[in-house]
Design an enzyme around this catalytic site. Structure first.
Site, PDB file in Angstrom:
ATOM      1  N   HIS A  12     -76.691 -56.554  33.727  1.00  0.00           N
ATOM      2  CA  HIS A  12     -77.238 -57.842  34.120  1.00  0.00           C
ATOM      3  C   HIS A  12     -76.221 -58.946  33.806  1.00  0.00           C
ATOM      4  O   HIS A  12     -76.019 -59.292  32.643  1.00  0.00           O
ATOM      5  CB  HIS A  12     -78.516 -58.036  33.284  1.00  0.00           C
ATOM      6  N   SER A  49     -80.196 -64.544  37.515  1.00  0.00           N
ATOM      7  CA  SER A  49     -81.360 -64.250  36.692  1.00  0.00           C
ATOM      8  C   SER A  49     -82.463 -65.306  36.881  1.00  0.00           C
ATOM      9  O   SER A  49     -82.856 -65.567  38.003  1.00  0.00           O
ATOM     10  CB  SER A  49     -80.904 -64.132  35.237  1.00  0.00           C
TER      11      SER A  49
HETATM   12  C1  GTR Z   1     -85.263 -62.370  30.961  1.00  0.00           C
HETATM   13  C2  GTR Z   1     -86.399 -62.424  31.919  1.00  0.00           C
HETATM   14  C3  GTR Z   1     -85.888 -62.215  33.292  1.00  0.00           C
HETATM   15  C4  GTR Z   1     -84.606 -62.969  33.585  1.00  0.00           C
HETATM   16  C5  GTR Z   1     -83.684 -63.087  32.391  1.00  0.00           C
HETATM   17  C6  GTR Z   1     -82.613 -64.175  32.424  1.00  0.00           C
HETATM   18  O1  GTR Z   1     -85.667 -62.535  29.676  1.00  0.00           O
HETATM   19  O2  GTR Z   1     -87.313 -61.441  31.556  1.00  0.00           O
HETATM   20  O3  GTR Z   1     -86.913 -62.529  34.206  1.00  0.00           O
HETATM   21  O4  GTR Z   1     -84.870 -64.196  34.117  1.00  0.00           O
HETATM   22  O5  GTR Z   1     -84.376 -63.369  31.263  1.00  0.00           O
HETATM   23  O6  GTR Z   1     -82.817 -65.258  32.958  1.00  0.00           O
HETATM   24  O7  GTR Z   1     -81.560 -63.924  31.823  1.00  0.00           O
END
Ligand code: GTR
Length: 439
Positions: free
Chosen positions: A416, A270
Site C-alpha cells: 500500500h 488511499s
Molecule cells: C486505513 C483505512 C483505509 C485507507 C488507509 C489510508 O487505515 O482503513 O481505508 O484509507 O487508512 O488512508 O492510508
C-alpha cells in the site's frame, strides 16, 4: 504488511503501536475476510437502469437524468451533501520563487482563505511548474503530512497545523524541520518537471484535521446554519470536505497563467484516493481522475466486504463519511449505490484505478471490478472504456497495466503506497489523454 497487523495499524506508514489504542474496542475485534468463497452473494445496482426499471439507452439520458440521480445518491448516503452556505473564499499568492530547483521551475504558495477575513481557515496550496513558456497540465493531489513533507527543499513553508503523530519529525502533533521530505518518494517532482507537468498539492489537514472532533475544527463550521453545531446526517464528513478543498484549489489553478486548467488531473492515495474520486465525480472540470489504492469507500466494491468493510471503516473513522452511511454497516447490499457507479460518474473523462498486490485490505479485485462494471457507462458515452471489443473480466496480471482505453487499471507488486511505478503509468496515461508531450 500482514493482514492482522493492518487491522491494528491501518494503512499507516511507519505507524507506532499507539495507534491501536486510539481505536474503539469494536474496531480492534474486527477480523477481515480474505476468502473469495465467503463473500456474501450480491447483485450490483445497475447504473444504466432508472429507478422505475426502464433502461438508460442513450448518452443523452445518462447526461441529463441518470448521472444526477446517482450523484445525489452518493451525496445522500455515502459522502454527504455540501451545505448550501457559501463562505468567502479568497486567494493570496504568499510566496513565489522563480528559480526553484536550479532554475527549472517556479514554486508558488497560495493561501486559500476560507471564512471571515479576520480569522479564516487557511489552506496552503503549493504549486510547482516547469519553465516551458506555455501553460502546463498539472497533477493536483492532497498530501498526508504537510507540503514540506513532499520534498526536502527548504523553500517550502513548514505546515503550522495539527498533523497525525505517526510521521517522522512530528512532535506534539506538529511538524519540525525533521519532517521535511519524509514523503518525497511519493512525489517525484523532478520526473514531473521532466515530463512537462506541474504539481499542485495541499495538506488535507488544512481543510479538516483527520480526527473525530465532532466537526468543530476545519472548514465545516463555516457552513453551519444559525445554531448548528455539527453536520446533519446527510451532510458532509471529512472526505467530502477534502474534496471541496480540491475544487477550491482548481478554482485557483484556473486563474494562474502558468497552468492549463483544462488539463488538471486529480490524484490521491488511499483515503485521499477516495477523496480524489469523489472530487472528480462531482466536479467535471477535473479532466482526469486517479485513484491510487483507495479501497473501501473508494474504488473497491462495498458489497464484496473483503478486507476493510463499511462497518469497520465507519467504526475506525466515524468522521470520514456522512452519518447516513453508518446505517449500512454490515448491510452493504442495502446501499442504493456501489462504488463502480462512482467511477461511472467520472465518465466520459479518463479515470485510472490502481491497486497493489499486498494491499489486500483495500481489496484489489474489488477495485478492478469497479472499473470493469463502470465500463458500460463509458461505452454508452462513446469512449473505449477499459479497452478491447468487450471489456476483459479477468484481472490484469501483476505489473501488466491495462491502460489503452479511457479507464486505466493496474495492480503492481508491493504494498500500500504511491510509488514511482504508479506515477509512470499515470504520466503515460495523461500524455495520451491530454495529447501532451514534454517537448
Ligand atoms: C486505513 C483505512 C483505509 C485507507 C488507509 C489510508 O487505515 O482503513 O481505508 O484509507 O487508512 O488512508 O492510508
Amino acid at each position: 504488511m500482514l493482514p492482522v497487523l493492518r487491522v491494528l495499524l491501518p494503512g499507516v506508514v511507519g505507524a507506532c503501536c499507539l495507534v491501536a489504542t486510539f481505536l474503539p474496542a469494536s474496531a480492534q475485534e474486527f477480523t477481515p475476510n480474505y476468502d473469495e468463497a465467503l463473500i456474501p452473494k450480491y447483485t450490483l445496482p445497475d447504473p444504466l437502469v432508472f429507478p422505475d426499471g426502464s433502461p438508460v439507452s442513450t448518452a443523452e439520458q445518462w447526461k441529463t437524468k441518470r448521472r444526477a440521480q446517482i450523484l445525489e445518491q452518493f451525496a445522500e448516503s455515502v459522502y454527504g451533501h455540501v451545505p448550501p452556505a457559501q463562505p468567502d473564499v479568497r486567494f493570496a499568492v504568499t510566496k513565489q520563487i522563480d528559480n526553484f530547483r536550479n532554475g527549472r521551475a517556479t514554486l508558488k504558495e497560495i493561501e486559500i482563505r476560507v471564512g471571515a477575513a479576520d480569522q479564516p481557515t487557511v489552506l496552503t496550496l503549493l504549486l510547482i511548474t516547469p519553465h516551458l513558456n506555455r501553460p502546463v497540465p498539472v497533477f493536483l493531489g492532497l498530501n498526508f503530512a504537510g507540503n514540506h513533507a513532499i520534498a526536502a527543499d527548504p523553500e517550502i513553508t513548514l505546515n503550522p497545523n495539527w498533523i497525525r503523530p505517526n510521521y517522522a519529525g512530528v512532535v506534539n502533533n506538529h511538524a519540525t524541520e525533521a519532517s521535511r521530505g519524509i514523503s518525497a518518494s511519493r512525489w517525484p517532482i523532478d520526473l514531473l518537471l521532466e515530463r512537462g507537468y506541474g504539481l499542485a498539492t495541499m495538506y488535507y489537514g488544512d481543510i479538516d484535521p483527520d480526527f473525530d472532533d465532532g466537526f468543530k475544527n476545519g472548514i465545516h463550521p463555516w457552513f453551519y446554519k444559525e445554531g448548528q453545531t455539527q453536520p446533519a446526517p446527510d451532510e458532509w464528513g471529512s472526505i467530502a470536505a477534502w474534496a471541496w478543498g480540491l475544487s477550491r484549489a482548481l478554482d485557483y489553478l484556473g486563474q494562474d497563467a502558468q497552468v492549463d486548467a483544462q488539463r488538471v488531473a486529480v490524484l490521491g492515495h488511499s483515503r485521499l484516493g477516495k477523496t480524489s474520486l469523489w472530487a472528480g465525480a462531482q466536479d467535471e472540470r477535473f479532466a482526469l481522475v486517479i485513484s491510487n489504492d483507495s479501497g473501501c469507500g473508494g474504488a473497491a466494491l462495498s458489497r464484496r466486504a473483503i478486507g476493510e468493510t463499511v462497518q469497520r471503516i465507519n467504526t475506525s473513522f466515524p468522521h470520514w463519511f456522512c452519518k447516513r452511511f453508518h446505517e449500512y454497516n454490515r448491510k452493504e447490499s442495502e446501499l442504493p449505490v456501489d462504488q463502480h457507479e462512482l467511477i461511472a460518474l467520472i465518465a466520459p473523462r479518463p479515470v485510472y484505478v490502481a491497486s497493489a498486490e499486498d494491499d489486500r485490505w483495500a481489496d484489489p479485485k474489488g477495485e478492478f471490478l469497479s472499473a470493469f462494471h463502470a465500463d458500460p457507462v463509458y461505452r454508452l458515452l462513446g469512449t473505449a472504456g477499459l479497452g478491447g471489443q468487450q471489456p476483459d473480466p479477468e484481472m490484469p496480471a501483476v505489473d501488466h497495466p491495462r491502460n489503452g482505453g479511457t479507464i486505466g487499471y493496474h495492480i503492481r507488486t508491493g504494498k500500500h503506497d504511491l510509488t514511482e511505478y504508479d506515477w509512470q503509468q499515470y504520466l503515460n496515461f495523461a500524455d495520451r489523454h491530454f495529447q501532451h508531450s514534454a517537448k
